[in-house]
Design an enzyme around this catalytic site. Sequence first.
Site, short mmCIF file in Angstrom:
data_model
loop_
_atom_site.label_atom_id
_atom_site.label_comp_id
_atom_site.label_asym_id
_atom_site.label_seq_id
_atom_site.Cartn_x
_atom_site.Cartn_y
_atom_site.Cartn_z
N ASP A 65 -108.57 -4.71 -6.66
CA ASP A 65 -109.06 -4.31 -6.49
C ASP A 65 -111.12 -4.51 -6.05
O ASP A 65 -111.46 -5.12 -7.39
CB ASP A 65 -109.51 -2.93 -5.90
CG ASP A 65 -109.33 -2.34 -6.99
OD1 ASP A 65 -109.33 -2.24 -7.66
OD2 ASP A 65 -109.71 -0.71 -7.05
N GLU A 123 -108.09 0.79 -8.14
CA GLU A 123 -107.76 1.29 -9.94
C GLU A 123 -108.89 2.08 -9.68
O GLU A 123 -109.20 2.83 -10.08
CB GLU A 123 -108.38 -0.47 -10.96
CG GLU A 123 -108.47 0.41 -12.30
CD GLU A 123 -109.85 0.64 -12.31
OE1 GLU A 123 -110.47 2.15 -13.44
OE2 GLU A 123 -110.74 0.58 -12.11
N HIS A 348 -120.96 -2.17 -11.73
CA HIS A 348 -120.88 -1.34 -10.75
C HIS A 348 -122.03 -1.36 -9.97
O HIS A 348 -122.62 -1.09 -9.40
CB HIS A 348 -120.32 -0.23 -10.99
CG HIS A 348 -119.56 0.73 -11.00
ND1 HIS A 348 -118.17 1.63 -10.52
CD2 HIS A 348 -118.25 -1.07 -11.98
CE1 HIS A 348 -117.35 1.43 -10.74
NE2 HIS A 348 -116.70 0.24 -11.62
#
Length: 382
Positions: A65, A123, A348
């Site tokens: 994902d 996840e 991220h």
Amino acid sequence: MVRWRRHLHQYPELSFREKETSLWIAKRLEELGCDVRQNVGGHGLIVTIKGELPGPVVALRADIDGLPIQDEKECEYASKVPGIMHACGHDGHTAALLAVADFYNANRGQLAGERRLLFQPAEEVTPGGAVEMIKDGALDGVDVIYGVHLWTPLPYGSAASRPGPFMSSADEFVIDIEGKGGHGGLPHGAIDAIVVGSALVQAVQSIVSRNVNPLHPAVVTIGSFQAGTTNNVIAERCQLKGTVRAFDERTRYMIHDRLESLVRHTCEMYGAKHTYHMRVGYPPVVNDGTEAERFFEIARPIFGDEGVLEADAITVAEDFSYYLNEKPGCFMFVGAGNPEVGAVYSHHHPKFDMDERAMLNSARLLVGMAEGYANNYSIAAK
């Protein structure tokens, strides 16, 4: 692997919505000649490769994902989906496990036992995809499981892991405080929600410093404090949001209990009302000691003595923890950082990228761990 990874990077999908990603992976696996079970625990896939020799069942896992982040890289393979990107390396994990599938499928005649490859959705968002994969039989009959995270804080050419607690649990809480609003010049007739919230922020700092065993690392952070509208009005409402991190379940739930107690007593002391909600996230990632030692043995021929590191415990979470709660195994970091290719941003981050050569290291490490276990399993059986 580079071609596969770059395709996935251009077409990411969010957790629990990886339908097209899953179909694309299944098609690649079928082209490689693998038998694929689809729609496992949602959009998950399982590839079962059985060797012609007796041996153990070894599971290897990758996540698939993406994240709700706008890709800000300037490169030919930047995400084409507005507001979504692979900012954590899951595209690289998937590409590496596809290569592992190709390797094992081409070498069935020399394979002892079974290799079960798990392509796991979701996840990034609790409750995560691992739980549903397990419910759907992903670990049935499995002897051991391994997973790798490509990790840009580590330089390319290195790898790291550790025995025991490796990654923390991650729980989130929301506290809503209701006082009594009033005029800023007449505080005696009001119950100031900001004062109550501020007192609670201070009280919460005592949990780790005075309630947690100093030998058991933990974090309690309040990251959001929302209250008030203007300078001369006493706020009637206040909302606090935060997170709890711990490396063992006893500490984790002691913090939950202590936090709830502080919220209740602080609000009662000021005469305010409250609601409190704790969202329980992933448990800690705890590596099996024997399998962590296997990592250090297997990784040295791949990365060299200087490239194999004992990782510090880290207060970020991973739902690989659910697999390790069921079966022995090891979670490992493979270095993917390299300033020369722009792989300098944290996971991220909108400009996240990796040294794509790390995917080959990841595949080699996963195969090495699986075959190291299988060799010892065969010796023990004899």
